[in-house]
Enzyme design. Structure first.
Site, PDB file in Angstrom:
ATOM      1  CB  SER A   1      75.638  20.293 113.251  1.00  0.00           C
ATOM      2  OG  SER A   1      76.068  20.687 114.541  1.00  0.00           O
TER       3      SER A   1
ATOM      4  CE1 TYR B   1      73.329  19.587 116.454  1.00  0.00           C
ATOM      5  CE2 TYR B   1      70.991  19.262 116.052  1.00  0.00           C
ATOM      6  CZ  TYR B   1      72.163  19.952 115.817  1.00  0.00           C
ATOM      7  OH  TYR B   1      72.176  21.007 114.933  1.00  0.00           O
TER       8      TYR B   1
HETATM    9  P1  NAP Z   1      64.673  25.564 114.246  1.00  0.00           P
HETATM   10  O1  NAP Z   1      64.605  27.042 114.371  1.00  0.00           O
HETATM   11  O2  NAP Z   1      64.385  24.696 115.424  1.00  0.00           O
HETATM   12  O3  NAP Z   1      63.749  25.092 112.997  1.00  0.00           O
HETATM   13  C1  NAP Z   1      63.687  23.736 112.715  1.00  0.00           C
HETATM   14  C2  NAP Z   1      62.629  23.548 111.661  1.00  0.00           C
HETATM   15  O4  NAP Z   1      62.486  22.153 111.378  1.00  0.00           O
HETATM   16  C3  NAP Z   1      61.256  24.047 112.130  1.00  0.00           C
HETATM   17  O5  NAP Z   1      60.592  24.670 111.059  1.00  0.00           O
HETATM   18  C4  NAP Z   1      60.563  22.750 112.520  1.00  0.00           C
HETATM   19  O6  NAP Z   1      59.155  22.792 112.414  1.00  0.00           O
HETATM   20  C5  NAP Z   1      61.114  21.823 111.451  1.00  0.00           C
HETATM   21  N1  NAP Z   1      60.918  20.411 111.802  1.00  0.00           N
HETATM   22  C6  NAP Z   1      61.313  19.783 112.932  1.00  0.00           C
HETATM   23  N2  NAP Z   1      60.931  18.494 112.898  1.00  0.00           N
HETATM   24  C7  NAP Z   1      60.265  18.309 111.725  1.00  0.00           C
HETATM   25  C8  NAP Z   1      59.618  17.188 111.106  1.00  0.00           C
HETATM   26  N3  NAP Z   1      59.558  15.993 111.694  1.00  0.00           N
HETATM   27  N4  NAP Z   1      59.030  17.376 109.895  1.00  0.00           N
HETATM   28  C9  NAP Z   1      59.064  18.588 109.299  1.00  0.00           C
HETATM   29  N5  NAP Z   1      59.656  19.684 109.821  1.00  0.00           N
HETATM   30  C10 NAP Z   1      60.248  19.532 111.025  1.00  0.00           C
HETATM   31  O7  NAP Z   1      66.121  25.148 113.762  1.00  0.00           O
HETATM   32  P2  NAP Z   1      67.229  25.977 112.971  1.00  0.00           P
HETATM   33  O8  NAP Z   1      68.159  26.599 113.942  1.00  0.00           O
HETATM   34  O9  NAP Z   1      66.585  26.802 111.908  1.00  0.00           O
HETATM   35  O10 NAP Z   1      68.015  24.740 112.322  1.00  0.00           O
HETATM   36  C11 NAP Z   1      67.694  24.253 111.037  1.00  0.00           C
HETATM   37  C12 NAP Z   1      68.679  23.141 110.742  1.00  0.00           C
HETATM   38  O11 NAP Z   1      70.004  23.627 110.945  1.00  0.00           O
HETATM   39  C13 NAP Z   1      68.533  21.945 111.689  1.00  0.00           C
HETATM   40  O12 NAP Z   1      68.824  20.749 110.978  1.00  0.00           O
HETATM   41  C14 NAP Z   1      69.620  22.190 112.733  1.00  0.00           C
HETATM   42  O13 NAP Z   1      70.054  20.979 113.330  1.00  0.00           O
HETATM   43  C15 NAP Z   1      70.684  22.792 111.879  1.00  0.00           C
HETATM   44  N6  NAP Z   1      71.686  23.594 112.565  1.00  0.00           N
HETATM   45  C16 NAP Z   1      71.306  24.651 113.343  1.00  0.00           C
HETATM   46  C17 NAP Z   1      72.313  25.435 113.933  1.00  0.00           C
HETATM   47  C18 NAP Z   1      72.009  26.610 114.802  1.00  0.00           C
HETATM   48  O14 NAP Z   1      72.952  27.085 115.500  1.00  0.00           O
HETATM   49  N7  NAP Z   1      70.802  27.112 114.818  1.00  0.00           N
HETATM   50  C19 NAP Z   1      73.649  25.134 113.709  1.00  0.00           C
HETATM   51  C20 NAP Z   1      73.979  24.020 112.931  1.00  0.00           C
HETATM   52  C21 NAP Z   1      72.985  23.269 112.354  1.00  0.00           C
HETATM   53  P3  NAP Z   1      58.256  23.077 113.723  1.00  0.00           P
HETATM   54  O15 NAP Z   1      58.468  24.494 114.076  1.00  0.00           O
HETATM   55  O16 NAP Z   1      56.860  22.771 113.258  1.00  0.00           O
HETATM   56  O17 NAP Z   1      58.751  22.120 114.788  1.00  0.00           O
HETATM   57  C1  GCO Z   2      74.173  23.129 120.870  1.00  0.00           C
HETATM   58  C2  GCO Z   2      73.722  23.887 119.654  1.00  0.00           C
HETATM   59  C3  GCO Z   2      74.465  23.392 118.442  1.00  0.00           C
HETATM   60  C4  GCO Z   2      73.998  24.119 117.217  1.00  0.00           C
HETATM   61  C5  GCO Z   2      74.698  23.656 116.005  1.00  0.00           C
HETATM   62  C6  GCO Z   2      76.145  23.969 116.038  1.00  0.00           C
HETATM   63  O1  GCO Z   2      73.342  22.896 121.756  1.00  0.00           O
HETATM   64  O2  GCO Z   2      75.365  22.799 120.907  1.00  0.00           O
HETATM   65  O3  GCO Z   2      72.337  23.754 119.465  1.00  0.00           O
HETATM   66  O4  GCO Z   2      74.282  22.018 118.296  1.00  0.00           O
HETATM   67  O5  GCO Z   2      72.644  23.909 117.008  1.00  0.00           O
HETATM   68  O6  GCO Z   2      74.429  22.358 115.676  1.00  0.00           O
HETATM   69  O7  GCO Z   2      76.673  23.704 114.755  1.00  0.00           O
END
Ligand code: NAP
Ligand code: GCO
Length: 266
Positions: free
Chosen positions: A146, A159
């Site tokens: 992230s 986080y």
């Molecule tokens: P999301 O929409 O919240 O999806 C997260 C997924 O992880 C969901 O399918 C959730 O399942 C699953 N999950 C959560 N806890 C779990 C567990 N204990 N066992 C198995 N599955 C689990 O998140 P996203 O935005 O797609 O993010 C995916 C990854 O990218 C995460 O690691 C997040 O930190 C990272 N990330 C996101 C962003 C962003 O801006 N969106 C940026 C940087 C990094 P349920 O629906 O069943 O809870």
């Molecule tokens: C926040 C956001 C971010 C993104 C991502 C950025 O609340 O700042 O959720 O943490 O998820 O991780 O890279």
């Protein structure tokens, strides 16, 4: 290595938490490059939802119910995958949660829950798949880090601590298992429009943009949020033979946020 160094033909990819969101987009891109897709989610309902979403895209995915924070469930899932699908060549530790709470108001239990999913689980799942990768003579592990692997901000202490730790776990797996032809790298997405960030983009009661929405657009040279699909190509690269000498690297896919001080006042 076959002719196309970016091909994932014949490879089995496990993407955790990939019923939707970033995991789903990464899995879809890997399938387009030839990989067989395996994914998990916590509930059967979400796995079924994911299987339908993949099928709607013409992808025959394999779905498993597994809470990635539970080592017994993970070990059983990996064993089942190896029996039913085959040995995992590519692991994407994607499952993750966030809790946006001012640190002094966050309970220790809430802090632990975030670290459990975002840091402990990648350790648990990587530990479960590495032995078979060693036997097979190759493996790719991609940890979804992230911006918070590098930067802090208000309300995301757990986080940021977890994602910062995940950056170092990535470097350590790369160091410890590189000699077995296992490459472990990270992808650091910028701000991506998924359910996880939906609260940061909600329209205000007066119909105006969420202040955080405006903030992120000003911090991103491209002036936009990322789409989950923006992560597909970088993930395919890190999963393919094209990155066989890339190890311990965090590839930031952030539209330039980390390079940019932010839009100057007009
Ligand atoms: P999301 O929409 O919240 O999806 C997260 C997924 O992880 C969901 O399918 C959730 O399942 C699953 N999950 C959560 N806890 C779990 C567990 N204990 N066992 C198995 N599955 C689990 O998140 P996203 O935005 O797609 O993010 C995916 C990854 O990218 C995460 O690691 C997040 O930190 C990272 N990330 C996101 C962003 C962003 O801006 N969106 C940026 C940087 C990094 P349920 O629906 O069943 O809870
Ligand atoms: C926040 C956001 C971010 C993104 C991502 C950025 O609340 O700042 O959720 O943490 O998820 O991780 O890279």
């Amino acid at each position: 290595m076959n002719g196309n160094m970016f091909s994932l033909e014949g490879k089995i990819a496990l993407v955790t938490g990939a019923s939707y969101g970033i995991g789903f987009a990464i899995a879809s891109a890997m399938n387009a490059a030839g990989a067989t897709i395996v994914f998990n989610d916590i509930s059967q309902d979400k796995v079924d939802m994911g299987l339908k979403a993949y099928a709607d895209k013409g992808i025959k995915a394999h779905g498993y119910v597994c809470d990635v924070t539970k080592e017994d469930q993970v070990q059983a899932m990996v064993k089942k995958i190896e029996e039913e699908v085959g040995v995992i060549d590519i692991l994407v530790n994607n499952a993750g949660i966030i809790k946006r709470i001012p640190m002094v108001e966050m309970t220790a239990e809430q802090f632990r829950q975030v670290v459990d999913v975002d840091l402990n689980a990648p350790f648990i799942v990587s530990k479960a798949v590495i032995p078979s990768m060693i036997k097979k003579g190759h493996g790719k592990i991609i940890n979804i880090c992230s911006m918070m692997s590098e930067l802090g901000r208000e309300t995301v202490s757990a986080y940021a601590a977890a994602k910062g730790g995940l950056k170092m776990l990535t470097k350590n797996i790369a160091s410890e298992y590189g000699e077995y032809n296992i490459q472990c790298n990270g992808i650091g997405p910028g701000y991506i429009a998924t359910p996880q960030t939906a609260p940061l983009r909600e329209k205000q009661p007066d119909g105006s943009m969420h202040p955080f929405d405006s903030f992120i657009r000003a911090k991103t040279p491209a002036g936009r949020w990322g789409e989950a699909e923006d992560l597909g190509g970088p993930a395919v690269f890190l999963a393919s033979d094209a990155s066989n000498f890339v190890n311990g690297h965090i590839l930031y896919v952030d539209g330039g946020i980390l390079a940019y001080i932010g839009k100057q006042p007009s």
